[in-house]
Design a protein around this motif. Sequence first.
Motif, PDB file in Angstrom:
ATOM      1  N   ARG A 126       8.241  18.908  -6.029  1.00 30.10           N
ATOM      2  CA  ARG A 126       8.655  17.709  -6.506  1.00 30.10           C
ATOM      3  C   ARG A 126       9.586  16.668  -5.296  1.00 30.10           C
ATOM      4  NH1 ARG A 126      12.664  17.482 -11.307  1.00 30.10           N
ATOM      5  NH2 ARG A 126      14.520  18.093  -9.305  1.00 30.10           N
ATOM      6  N   TRP A 148      10.502   9.676 -15.511  1.00 31.04           N
ATOM      7  CA  TRP A 148       9.444  10.872 -16.083  1.00 31.04           C
ATOM      8  C   TRP A 148       9.737  12.652 -15.452  1.00 31.04           C
ATOM      9  CZ3 TRP A 148       5.315  13.202 -14.107  1.00 31.04           C
ATOM     10  CH2 TRP A 148       4.805  12.153 -12.845  1.00 31.04           C
ATOM     11  N   ILE A 149       9.739  12.283 -14.477  1.00 32.54           N
ATOM     12  CA  ILE A 149       9.547  14.508 -13.926  1.00 32.54           C
ATOM     13  C   ILE A 149      11.349  14.310 -13.508  1.00 32.54           C
ATOM     14  CG2 ILE A 149       9.479  13.195 -11.514  1.00 32.54           C
ATOM     15  CD1 ILE A 149       7.320  15.754 -13.416  1.00 32.54           C
ATOM     16  N   GLY A 151      14.178  16.677 -14.123  1.00 31.66           N
ATOM     17  CA  GLY A 151      14.665  17.659 -14.500  1.00 31.66           C
ATOM     18  C   GLY A 151      13.248  18.114 -15.641  1.00 31.66           C
ATOM     19  N   LYS A 152      11.967  18.155 -14.596  1.00 31.53           N
ATOM     20  CA  LYS A 152      10.941  19.005 -15.072  1.00 31.53           C
ATOM     21  C   LYS A 152      10.346  19.127 -13.926  1.00 31.53           C
ATOM     22  CE  LYS A 152      10.433  15.447 -19.445  1.00 31.53           C
ATOM     23  NZ  LYS A 152       9.535  14.605 -19.475  1.00 31.53           N
ATOM     24  N   GLN A 153       9.141  20.489 -13.962  1.00 31.42           N
ATOM     25  CA  GLN A 153       8.403  21.204 -13.251  1.00 31.42           C
ATOM     26  C   GLN A 153       6.995  20.494 -13.660  1.00 31.42           C
ATOM     27  OE1 GLN A 153       8.506  24.831 -12.234  1.00 31.42           O
ATOM     28  NE2 GLN A 153       6.491  25.644 -12.497  1.00 31.42           N
TER      29      GLN A 153
END
Length: 207
Positions: A126, A148-149, A151-153
């Motif tokens: 990421r 939009w990405i 904190g997310k995988q």
Amino acid sequence: MIPIETPDFYNDLSLTLQQIELILADGVTNRRAAAHHPVIATISDEDFPSQRVMILRECNWTHSTLRFHTDMRSQKITQITSRENAAVLVYDGPAKLQIRLSGKIVLGPVDAAEAAWHASTEFARRCYMTQSAPGNVSDAPVSGLPAWIEGKQPTLDMLKEARENFAILLFSFDRIDWLYLANKGHRRARYVLDEQDNSWKGSWLIP
């Protein structure tokens, strides 16, 4: 007087070299090891040392190389393209030792980068999804990642475009400087690679 204990490698050049190999190998997999995040120094476009901490991904002792991952858009890519001379520093305070490696650093081959990319986790990949090159000026504090990405995988499909930003660096060292601090007396050694037989020639130095 209670005798001061010293490690087996204290007065032995061969065992000291073995210790260096073990430390670097441990740094690849042990996230708590000092060798896992050494300082890498290259030469800037203004001929000044340029240093940063990087994660050690692989140590090939047989070929005297270390592998690191980087963003293809980073400033260090421009630096090593014109100036390959580089140095790596490992300092372990609790162990009271310092390892300095000198050599050259280059971009690794595409096939090796491809293998390293697929061996990395989605979360690690990421980092290469940033919309602008590392080091670029920003008007506000940002991660560089699309909102939009954060904190997310990401999924594999989301990472497709990030692949072109990923590269590996191969550092080939031919000189090692070792320093071990001890109450009884410090020890310092230097090893130079003999390319004819691919062996290390060691000598003691005054600390």
